[in-house]
Design a protein around this motif. Structure first.
Motif, PDB file in Angstrom:
ATOM      1  N   PRO A 106      -2.072  -8.477  -8.390  1.00  0.00           N
ATOM      2  CA  PRO A 106      -1.191  -7.480  -7.788  1.00  0.00           C
ATOM      3  C   PRO A 106      -2.002  -6.569  -6.854  1.00  0.00           C
ATOM      4  CG  PRO A 106      -0.729  -7.664 -10.117  1.00  0.00           C
ATOM      5  CD  PRO A 106      -1.977  -8.460  -9.876  1.00  0.00           C
ATOM      6  N   ARG A 107      -1.445  -6.311  -5.681  1.00  0.00           N
ATOM      7  CA  ARG A 107      -2.202  -5.545  -4.692  1.00  0.00           C
ATOM      8  C   ARG A 107      -1.241  -4.797  -3.788  1.00  0.00           C
ATOM      9  NH1 ARG A 107      -6.578  -8.179  -0.485  1.00  0.00           N
ATOM     10  NH2 ARG A 107      -6.709  -6.409   0.984  1.00  0.00           N
ATOM     11  N   GLU A 108      -1.606  -3.594  -3.453  1.00  0.00           N
ATOM     12  CA  GLU A 108      -0.806  -2.791  -2.546  1.00  0.00           C
ATOM     13  C   GLU A 108      -1.395  -2.904  -1.138  1.00  0.00           C
ATOM     14  OE1 GLU A 108      -0.450   1.198  -3.801  1.00  0.00           O
ATOM     15  OE2 GLU A 108       0.493   0.684  -5.734  1.00  0.00           O
ATOM     16  N   THR A 125      -1.556  -2.126   2.767  1.00  0.00           N
ATOM     17  CA  THR A 125      -1.249  -0.920   3.540  1.00  0.00           C
ATOM     18  C   THR A 125      -0.503  -1.275   4.816  1.00  0.00           C
ATOM     19  OG1 THR A 125      -3.282  -1.008   4.825  1.00  0.00           O
ATOM     20  CG2 THR A 125      -3.398   0.106   2.684  1.00  0.00           C
ATOM     21  N   VAL A 164       6.323  -7.294   2.962  1.00  0.00           N
ATOM     22  CA  VAL A 164       5.221  -7.029   2.036  1.00  0.00           C
ATOM     23  C   VAL A 164       5.740  -7.148   0.609  1.00  0.00           C
ATOM     24  CG1 VAL A 164       3.478  -5.379   1.281  1.00  0.00           C
ATOM     25  CG2 VAL A 164       4.166  -5.466   3.696  1.00  0.00           C
ATOM     26  N   SER A 171       0.860 -11.433  -4.863  1.00  0.00           N
ATOM     27  CA  SER A 171       1.262 -10.490  -3.819  1.00  0.00           C
ATOM     28  C   SER A 171       0.890 -11.059  -2.457  1.00  0.00           C
ATOM     29  CB  SER A 171       0.581  -9.136  -4.020  1.00  0.00           C
ATOM     30  OG  SER A 171      -0.832  -9.302  -4.064  1.00  0.00           O
ATOM     31  N   ASP A 182       4.303  -6.714  -3.240  1.00  0.00           N
ATOM     32  CA  ASP A 182       3.166  -6.296  -4.068  1.00  0.00           C
ATOM     33  C   ASP A 182       3.061  -7.114  -5.349  1.00  0.00           C
ATOM     34  OD1 ASP A 182       2.466  -4.341  -2.242  1.00  0.00           O
ATOM     35  OD2 ASP A 182       3.815  -2.858  -3.130  1.00  0.00           O
ATOM     36  N   ASP A 183       4.242  -7.509  -5.899  1.00  0.00           N
ATOM     37  CA  ASP A 183       4.226  -8.270  -7.157  1.00  0.00           C
ATOM     38  C   ASP A 183       5.396  -9.233  -7.143  1.00  0.00           C
ATOM     39  OD1 ASP A 183       4.068  -9.313  -9.652  1.00  0.00           O
ATOM     40  OD2 ASP A 183       4.045  -7.399 -10.704  1.00  0.00           O
TER      41      ASP A 183
END
Length: 642
Positions: A149-151, A153, A103, A126, A105-106
């Motif tokens: 940018p995204r987190e 899960t 994963v 991301s 994120d950025d």
């Protein structure tokens, strides 16, 4: 506890993800269109995770590049044509070496990653990527990306991993299927596989050719529904025995119409089903049935029948008649060779020459002496044929011709005695006949003036009768000498022979104003003197029986099957009634009175005897008033030319 809007939305996303994974899993089981499954999977990932880009990268065999097999969002023309390096520092490269999702994120903040131009050219920020397959045997990478940018899960990563697992299983199944097809494609036998419920799971091309010529869809269908006739044969019982006992079975069985074939079957069971290999043995069964019939005929035949190996000349089989006549048990006879039993062949080399002759001709009849076990011999006439079964054979059918030989010898002796009698009778009759003729001539010279009209007529009758008797005796003498006084056979030019005959008949030709036309005649093998008699008699008859019109005669020749020539004398005379045509060749048979036509009635009988000496035939075709055609067959002078 009351749910919040965010909790409800999260629950709906989880349920949706589970539904998508379940749907893709079911599709993977049911579809045989792998490309469609891959595309629908990447579209579902983009839709569920709300990302702009999804990539399905296939690791190429060399291991240093990925191929963009499928995807969503990429510039036009890239999917299905683009490769990217499998850089160990790229997100996809790192993903290959771990089973856990990667994963990011950025991208900008990840100094450890070096992303390929494919991502940077599309403004990727991301994303998540997972391995498709296993670390030990990776197929490739499934990744999804966003431009902001995204987190992501853990549930997002788990969903992507679940989709990758579905695709990995589908790809593994496809690889296995192709390997099986490659293996089965190399199998010359027909093959099909059944699952535990008796449904077809696979058929190779040969199986379709033999049991599915109409090209029906059989995979997924129950074997007993598609082939109900098998339930009444061994097929069902043997397949069930193999499946339930988990033991391999082998059997032969006939499947009735519409297939109408014999099959040799081997069925191998497993815990999941049955693998069935089979081949069409209809021709073998038919040949076996023919051989069984042949064996029955052999054992009931009055002739000796022997099956021989062309190479060694050894006997491979023999019927009871052959064993009995030769005095051997069957086992003893099968230890012998033809040269050891038949005096016609000096050794195996001589036998090989004979084999080649039989192959060229297809079959051949020979006469030889067969040696019994006790050393005695008997004459046999053998018809030998070369056969094109599963191997080469010589089939010899031998007939004991001892009785035939004895009859021939008796006939020859009888003919010889008859010829001696005819010669003696003819010779002994000549002297008293000459005496009668001499005294008649003496009476005519000395006392002719003293005879009245009746006396002169009576004397003429007596002289004419004596002359006729002389002619008949001469004819009978010639008839008896055909076999004993004939010259050896040699090449005879019939054109030259005909010129001599026409010279002899020149006076008769001139008196009757006859025309004789002839085609070029062949060279034959025979007794020139006797053949001259034949054609002189035939031409003389054509001139004699021409009727009131001047004779018109035509000679023609035709090559016959084998080493024989057919020569015909065609006239336009009075003809012969069909009922009388066989009688004309009998000795002293006359169809007309002497007052009508001259002749002794022995000329055609003499012709027949001469032609028979030359192994030929003579016959007539005629209708009253429409002329006659007398034909003879004679051996060609040069058989190879014929």
């Amino acid at each position: 506890m009351d749910s919040t809007p965010d909790a409800d939305a999260e629950l709906r996303r989880r349920v949706r993800q589970q539904e998508i994974v379940a749907k893709l899993g079911q599709q993977a089981l049911e579809t045989d269109d792998l490309d469609r499954l891959l595309h629908e999977a990447v579209v579902a990932v983009s839709d569920v995770l709300e990302t702009e880009y999804v990539e399905l990268l296939e690791l190429l065999p060399e291991g240093d590049e990925f191929f963009l097999r499928d995807g969503v969002g990429w510039h036009e023309g890239l999917v299905g044509s683009t490769t990217v390096p499998a850089d160990t520092n790229s997100q996809a490269g790192i993903t290959l070496r771990t089973e856990a999702p990667i994963v990011v994120d950025d991208v900008q903040s990840e100094d450890r990653l070096s992303e390929p131009a494919l991502l940077t050219d599309h403004g990727i920020t991301s994303g998540i990527s997972v391995i498709v397959g296993s670390v030990d045997e990776p197929w490739g990478v499934l990744g999804t990306y966003a431009t902001e940018p995204r987190e992501f899960t853990d549930r997002d990563a788990t969903f992507l991993r679940s989709v990758a697992n579905v695709l990995g299983s589908a790809l593994e199944n496809e690889r296995t299927r192709r390997e099986l097809e490659e293996i089965y494609g190399r199998i010359s036998d027909a093959f099909f596989a059944l699952d535990g419920d008796w449904n077809f799971t696979y058929l190779n091309e040969r199986a379709h050719e033999l049991i599915n010529p109409d090209g029906k869809t059989l995979v997924g269908k129950r074997v007993w529904d598609e082939f109900p006739e098998a339930m009444g044969q061994q097929f069902k019982a043997e397949y069930e025995r193999a499946m339930y006992d988990q033991e391999t079975v082998s059997f032969e069985e006939y499947y009735p119409d519409p297939l109408g074939r014999w099959f040799e079957v081997r069925a191998y069971p497993s815990e999941t089903g049955l693998s069935v290999y089979f081949r069409d043995i209809t021709e073998r069964k038919e040949r076996q049935r023919e051989l069984e019939l042949f064996r029955t005929l052999l054992d009931h035949s009055n002739d000796s029948v022997l099956v021989i190996d062309p190479g060694s000349g050894r006997f491979l089989d023999a019927n009871e008649t052959a064993c009995r006549r030769l005095g051997y048990d069957r086992e003893e006879l099968l230890d012998l060779t033809v040269p050891e039993m038949d005096h016609v062949f000096d050794d195996v080399a001589d036998w090989h020459t004979h084999v080649e002759d039989v192959k060229d001709e297809g079959s051949m009849t020979i006469t030889g002496e067969h040696v019994r076990k006790d050393g005695t011999t008997y004459p046999a006439e053998v018809n030998v044929a070369h056969v094109e079964l599963d191997r080469e054979y010589m089939i010899a059918i031998a007939r004991d011709i001892t009785e035939h030989r004895e009859r021939e010898r008796a006939l020859e002796e009888s003919n010889e005695r008859l010829e001696q009698f005819a010669y003696a009778a003819s010779h002994d009759l000549q002297e008293p006949l000459r005496m009668v003729s001499s005294y008649l001539q003496l009476l005519e010279r000395r006392y002719a003036d003293e005879f009245d009209e009746d006396g002169e007529e009576f004397l003429d009758y007596a002289v004419d009768g004596a002359e006729r008797m002389r002619e008949m005796i001469d004819g009978l003498l010639a008839y008896s000498r055909v076999e004993t006084r004939g010259d050896p056979f040699e090449p005879v030019d019939l054109d030259c022979l005909l010129e001599d005959v026409l010279d002899d008949l020149s006076l008769q030709l001139e008196e009757t104003d006859a025309e004789v036309e002839t085609e070029p005649l062949p060279r034959v093998r025979g007794d020139a003197s006797q053949l001259r008699q034949v054609f002189q008699n035939l031409l003389a008859n054509a001139l004699e029986y021409s009727g009131p019109e001047p004779p018109r005669v035509h000679l023609e020749a035709a090559q016959r099957e084998g080493a024989m020539w057919e020569v015909s004398v065609v006239d336009e005379g009075i003809g012969i009634d069909p009922e009388d045509q066989d009688r004309v060749f009998d000795v002293f048979q006359r169809l007309h009175s002497r007052e009508e036509y001259d002749g002794t009635g022995i000329g055609l009988a003499l012709c027949e005897r001469i032609v028979e000496r030359h192994d030929g035939e003579i016959w007539v075709e005629s209708e009253p008033g429409e002329g006659s055609t007398f034909s003879v067959t004679l051996p060609a002078a040069d058989e190879s030319a014929a």
